[in-house]
Motif scaffolding. Structure first.
Motif, PDB file in Angstrom:
ATOM      1  N   LEU A   1       1.234  -9.876   9.990  1.00 18.51           N
ATOM      2  CA  LEU A   1       1.487  -9.390   8.629  1.00 18.51           C
ATOM      3  C   LEU A   1       0.196  -9.295   7.820  1.00 18.51           C
ATOM      4  CD1 LEU A   1       4.781 -11.345   7.829  1.00 18.51           C
ATOM      5  CD2 LEU A   1       4.553  -8.880   8.188  1.00 18.51           C
ATOM      6  N   ALA A   2      -0.708 -10.240   8.028  1.00 17.30           N
ATOM      7  CA  ALA A   2      -1.989 -10.185   7.326  1.00 17.30           C
ATOM      8  C   ALA A   2      -2.797  -8.970   7.775  1.00 17.30           C
ATOM      9  CB  ALA A   2      -2.778 -11.465   7.574  1.00 17.30           C
ATOM     10  N   ASP A   3      -2.809  -8.711   9.093  1.00 13.35           N
ATOM     11  CA  ASP A   3      -3.513  -7.537   9.603  1.00 13.35           C
ATOM     12  C   ASP A   3      -2.890  -6.251   9.067  1.00 13.35           C
ATOM     13  OD1 ASP A   3      -5.203  -9.161  11.003  1.00 13.35           O
ATOM     14  OD2 ASP A   3      -4.212  -8.896  12.944  1.00 13.35           O
ATOM     15  N   LEU A   4      -1.567  -6.210   9.037  1.00 11.74           N
ATOM     16  CA  LEU A   4      -0.865  -5.028   8.525  1.00 11.74           C
ATOM     17  C   LEU A   4      -1.230  -4.782   7.071  1.00 11.74           C
ATOM     18  CD1 LEU A   4       1.297  -2.811   8.869  1.00 11.74           C
ATOM     19  CD2 LEU A   4       3.010  -4.516   8.209  1.00 11.74           C
ATOM     20  N   ASP A   5      -1.265  -5.835   6.273  1.00  7.77           N
ATOM     21  CA  ASP A   5      -1.598  -5.682   4.864  1.00  7.77           C
ATOM     22  C   ASP A   5      -3.040  -5.203   4.697  1.00  7.77           C
ATOM     23  OD1 ASP A   5      -0.895  -6.025   2.058  1.00  7.77           O
ATOM     24  OD2 ASP A   5      -2.338  -7.679   2.086  1.00  7.77           O
ATOM     25  N   ALA A   6      -3.954  -5.736   5.506  1.00 10.92           N
ATOM     26  CA  ALA A   6      -5.354  -5.322   5.402  1.00 10.92           C
ATOM     27  C   ALA A   6      -5.527  -3.865   5.804  1.00 10.92           C
ATOM     28  CB  ALA A   6      -6.217  -6.218   6.307  1.00 10.92           C
ATOM     29  N   ILE A   7      -4.870  -3.441   6.851  1.00 15.47           N
ATOM     30  CA  ILE A   7      -4.972  -2.038   7.284  1.00 15.47           C
ATOM     31  C   ILE A   7      -4.364  -1.115   6.243  1.00 15.47           C
ATOM     32  CG2 ILE A   7      -4.149  -0.387   9.017  1.00 15.47           C
ATOM     33  CD1 ILE A   7      -4.320  -2.702  11.070  1.00 15.47           C
ATOM     34  N   ALA A   8      -3.210  -1.535   5.676  1.00 19.36           N
ATOM     35  CA  ALA A   8      -2.537  -0.694   4.677  1.00 19.36           C
ATOM     36  C   ALA A   8      -3.437  -0.426   3.478  1.00 19.36           C
ATOM     37  CB  ALA A   8      -1.234  -1.349   4.245  1.00 19.36           C
ATOM     38  N   ARG A   9      -4.279  -1.408   3.106  1.00 23.62           N
ATOM     39  CA  ARG A   9      -5.162  -1.227   1.950  1.00 23.62           C
ATOM     40  C   ARG A   9      -6.270  -0.210   2.227  1.00 23.62           C
ATOM     41  NH1 ARG A   9      -4.548  -6.959   1.367  1.00 23.62           N
ATOM     42  NH2 ARG A   9      -6.560  -7.277   2.410  1.00 23.62           N
ATOM     43  N   THR A  10      -6.546   0.045   3.509  1.00 23.28           N
ATOM     44  CA  THR A  10      -7.604   1.007   3.837  1.00 23.28           C
ATOM     45  C   THR A  10      -7.106   2.423   3.994  1.00 23.28           C
ATOM     46  OG1 THR A  10      -7.384   0.766   6.260  1.00 23.28           O
ATOM     47  CG2 THR A  10      -8.763  -0.848   5.082  1.00 23.28           C
ATOM     48  N   LEU A  11      -5.809   2.623   3.987  1.00 17.29           N
ATOM     49  CA  LEU A  11      -5.241   3.961   4.274  1.00 17.29           C
ATOM     50  C   LEU A  11      -4.836   4.688   2.993  1.00 17.29           C
ATOM     51  CD1 LEU A  11      -3.033   3.073   7.371  1.00 17.29           C
ATOM     52  CD2 LEU A  11      -5.345   4.028   7.345  1.00 17.29           C
TER      53      LEU A  11
END
Length: 283
Positions: free
Chosen positions: A273-283
């Motif tokens: 979930l942390a990785d998903l949130d970090a990736i979402a902020r870059t898109l």
């Protein structure tokens, strides 16, 4: 006016009936009231049972044969539907004013929804949730599908579970895409199917094909049970209470929430979930 008394009676006795008579009730409720208005033989053929089996059901219900049952169905069909009760003011409501009557019906619907939700959550026991969590967390892939309305619950399961683990897919609508999905299924895969009256032939076809490839079936259905029930490794049966004249999607979503919480406890998805949130902020 309440729902059709004959229809209510069929729902009440369903769980007490032998399998052949249950099949008759499923056909009747799935196509109410029209399935009741043909011949006894035609009804028995649709249910895959013999005419004497169908006759025993109507005797058990206290009717003087199938013709007497049909007369009761016709009488109920002449009366207002429950939907009309909610949207068309009766004499008392008209006298009180449409707005006041509407408020009464909304409160009534809210009470029924609350009571139905309580009984739905009570029906999903801890052992059932533990078994579902094991299947949803441990499968190689998880696929989900539903019918015309329950597909919304299936979509919710896919969106949330895909955040918790990889390999989660919604069953596609295109027949060729469905065939490709079935092709790769096996005993390590799980299909979560939502199937409620009126039961979906498309859901039944896909689930049957998936089971033929060895996939394991988690079935979320109603008190009358989808025809897929005998194929399910895990059966989640929701009570029959509804909120007003509509099918209570809230019940299906609530059960889905419990399944997701139970699966999350098995998966420990904090890192994902942390990785998903970090990736979402870059898109």
């Amino acid at each position: 006016m309440e729902t059709d008394a004959v229809e209510d009676r069929l729902g009440e006795v369903y769980a007490t009936l032998p399998p052949g008579e249950r099949a008759i009730v499923r056909v009747l409720l799935d196509d109410w009231p029209f399935a009741a208005l043909g011949s006894l033989r035609a009804l028995a053929e649709r249910a895959g049972v013999s005419p004497p089996t169908a006759s025993r059901l109507f005797d058990r219900l206290g009717y003087r044969g199938f013709a007497d049952f049909q007369n009761a169905v016709r009488k109920g069909a002449r009366e207002r539907s429950r939907l009309l009760e909610f949207v068309q003011p009766g004499p008392e409501r008209a006298a009180a004013g449409e707005a006041t009557g509407g408020a009464v019906e909304v409160r009534r619907a809210a009470d029924e929804l609350r009571a139905g939700l309580d009984s739905t959550l009570a029906a999903v026991t801890e052992p059932l949730l533990e078994a579902a969590a094991g299947l949803l967390a441990g499968a190689r892939t998880v696929w989900a599908l539903g019918g015309p309305l329950s597909e919304l619950a299936a979509e919710y399961l896919v969106r949330q579970l895909a955040s918790l683990r990889p390999g989660v897919h919604r069953v596609p609508g295109d027949p060729q895409a469905r065939a490709r999905a079935v092709l790769d299924l096996g005993p390590q895969d799980v299909l979560a199917a939502y199937d409620f009256r009126r039961y979906s032939p498309a859901t039944a076809r896909f689930a049957g094909a998936a089971r033929a490839r060895g996939a394991r079936l988690v079935l979320i259905t109603d008190a009358w049970e989808s025809p897929l029930a005998p194929e399910a490794e895990l059966l989640v049966r929701l009570p029959r209470e509804a909120a007003g004249p509509i099918a209570p999607l809230a019940h299906e979503i609530a059960v889905t929430e419990l399944l997701l919480v139970a699966a999350a406890a098995r998966l420990s998805p904090a890192g994902r979930l942390a990785d998903l949130d970090a990736i979402a902020r870059t898109l």
